[in-house]
Write a protein that holds these residues in place. Structure first.
Motif, PDB file in Angstrom:
ATOM      1  N   ASN A  26       0.886  -1.172  -0.083  1.00 55.40           N
ATOM      2  CA  ASN A  26      -0.087  -0.058  -0.091  1.00 55.40           C
ATOM      3  C   ASN A  26       0.936   1.361  -0.119  1.00 55.40           C
ATOM      4  N   LYS A  27       2.182   1.302   0.705  1.00 59.26           N
ATOM      5  CA  LYS A  27       2.880   2.192   0.504  1.00 59.26           C
ATOM      6  C   LYS A  27       3.587   2.760  -0.755  1.00 59.26           C
ATOM      7  N   SER A  56       1.243   5.210  -3.876  1.00 56.31           N
ATOM      8  CA  SER A  56       1.666   6.968  -4.073  1.00 56.31           C
ATOM      9  C   SER A  56       2.599   7.396  -4.463  1.00 56.31           C
ATOM     10  N   LEU A  67      11.268   3.262   1.514  1.00 56.18           N
ATOM     11  CA  LEU A  67       9.946   3.222   2.210  1.00 56.18           C
ATOM     12  C   LEU A  67      10.169   2.103   3.133  1.00 56.18           C
TER      13      LEU A  67
END
Length: 93
Positions: free
Chosen positions: A44-45, A48, A92
């Motif tokens: 999910n990170k 974006s 990340l």
């Protein structure tokens, strides 16, 4: 259209990304997490940053392992964009 990198540039750029492997056409990394929930949270990170540069990795999830492959299909191999995305993904974790 992004320009495909030559072998020397690929070797040089890959050396700055120790967790990534290359076959000369793609960048690949597999990350292992504690469980499925952590693996999905990591994926999910990625959304974006990938959307922001308009470049998307191929992702495979197997319980707590996330395999990521990056290439620029339109260029037929690796470009600067692939290394930019790989660096972003590495940051990340």
């Amino acid at each position: 259209m992004p320009v495909r990198l030559d072998k020397a540039a690929i070797t040089e750029k890959t050396s700055t990304l120790p967790d990534w492997k290359t076959d000369g056409e793609t960048l690949h990394q597999t990350k292992k997490f504690q469980d499925f929930v952590e693996a999905i949270a990591f994926v999910n990170k990625l959304v974006s940053p990938a959307e922001a540069i308009g470049h998307h990795p191929d992702i495979s999830i197997s319980y707590n392992k996330v395999s990521i492959t990056i290439t620029t299909h339109d260029a037929g191999g690796l470009t600067e964009l692939d290394f930019q995305l790989a660096q972003t993904i590495s940051n990340l974790v």
